[in-house]
Scaffold this active site. Structure first.
Site: not given
Ligand SMILES: *Cc1c(COP(=O)(O)O)cnc(C)c1O
Length: 369
Positions: A156, A181
């Site tokens: 991730d 974002y």
């Molecule tokens: C910001 C973030 C998310 C957010 O997930 P969305 O599905 O885009 O809301 C998920 N995992 C990590 C590690 C993040 O930093």
């Protein structure tokens, strides 16, 4: 024609925008769990802890596990647990969580130790950088350890894509997700992105949809689903165009600046911030690793009144994030933050703490004290 993707070090057909991080984790972890359950996982010949291939025979001992860590962003665990559950695998057993020694960071040796201890890990899914402390992970090292244990390596990259250059192909990463974002600056709620290594193209995505169909024949509207022979197979439905459009300008800005220059300035900004905090804010400690190799793009400032301090900063025009229980996350995004901005943030924190101005703010637990 599209060019090689410099931000993550991949071929154009290995990267696509679509969905959100959480949805992309669902479909990618689901896809690779399906591969493991079908006996098509990575070669486990010669893996000392394993005695052969995955056996999808209903024996719970043979079910694959997913290795994550204690400091992950919660949504990642929610999604992985759900994908395990949907395959009849007990997440309490098979979501294996690497503990943190200090509550801030994950020692890569503990990831390797978990792989040595458990022979059932089929997917190692780790962040490239931790959302709270900002620790940057060693992607090639983790990918290598995963592969040596006969597991897929997924990442991730929410907190590094656009801030830190990656070489996913070179590191042998199997799949990755990130958002646009954060450091990609495409604005709140902008579209997600993913990487799937070319060797996995053609697999059936766990969450199939017409937007992941073979692109040339997508509009023939066949009832039979043929996955696109690219990362585009993991798109699902119509992309939200109004949430994707700003990426065009934001990506162009990064392309022009160059990710290596962005990283260089980002490290100089966070070095400067850390030096100022050390020198001027005795009540604040730095929770982010100090070595460049293990620091992402933000700095975690720790203070017992972090929530009130964050509120007071916002009222003074400094946008930070409070991350419970005690972190003010300060992110000097390199493309548009100056060294003078960093100095101003430290001036504001010093003024707030010296005057006690933060004490007038409520915390989420309620009450102004
Ligand atoms: C910001 C973030 C998310 C957010 O997930 P969305 O599905 O885009 O809301 C998920 N995992 C990590 C590690 C993040 O930093």
């Amino acid at each position: 024609m599209y060019k090689r993707q410099p931000l993550v070090g991949a071929e154009p057909e290995e990267v696509v925008v679509g969905n959100s991080i959480t949805v992309n984790i669902h479909t990618l972890v689901g896809t690779f769990l399906d591969e493991l359950l079908a006996g098509n996982g990575p070669d486990r010949e010669g893996v000392p802890a394993a005695d052969g291939e995955w056996t999808p025979d209903g024996d719970p001992e043979a079910d694959p596990a997913v290795l994550v860590n204690e400091l992950d962003f919660p949504s990642d665990h929610y999604a992985i647990r759900a994908q395990l559950r949907q395959r009849g695998i007990d997440p309490d057993e098979k979501l294996r969580v690497v503990p943190s020694r200090d509550g801030r960071t994950i020692d890569p040796r503990d990831i390797e130790a978990a792989l040595a201890e458990h022979d059932d890990v089929g997917i190692v899914f780790m962040p490239t950088a931790l959302y709270r402390s900002g620790q940057l992970f060693d992607v090639p090292r983790i990918a290598k350890a995963a592969h040596e244990a006969g597991a897929y390596a997924g990442f991730d990259a929410a907190h590094s894509a656009g801030a830190v250059p990656h070489e996913f192909d070179e590191a042998g990463v199997d799949f990755a997700v990130w958002c646009t974002y954060k450091y990609l600056n495409a604005g709140p709620g902008s579209i997600g992105a993913l990487f799937v290594a070319e060797r996995h193209h053609g697999l059936a995505p766990a969450l199939a949809g017409w937007w992941g169909h073979e692109k040339a024949t997508q509009f023939e509207m066949n009832m039979t689903y043929t996955p696109a022979d690219s990362a585009g197979a993991w798109q699902i439905g119509t992309p939200p165009l109004l949430s994707a459009a700003p990426l065009e300008g934001a990506a162009e800005l990064l392309r022009e600046a160059g990710i290596r220059r962005v990283r260089k300035k980002s490290l100089a900004l966070t070095d400067f911030l850390i030096a100022l905090v050390d020198e001027r804010l005795p009540a604040v400690s730095v929770g982010t690793p100090r070595g460049h190799a293990s620091r992402g793009g933000h700095v975690a400032l720790e203070h017992p009144e972090a929530e009130r301090l964050s509120e007071a900063l916002r009222d003074r025009g400094v946008v930070v994030d409070f991350r419970p229980p005690n972190v003010v996350r300060v992110c000097p995004a390199a493309p548009y933050t100056s060294f003078a901005d960093v100095l101003e943030v430290v001036d504001e924190i010093e003024a707030i703490l010296d005057s006690g101005a933060h004490e007038a703010y409520a915390t989420s637990e309620g009450g102004v004290t």
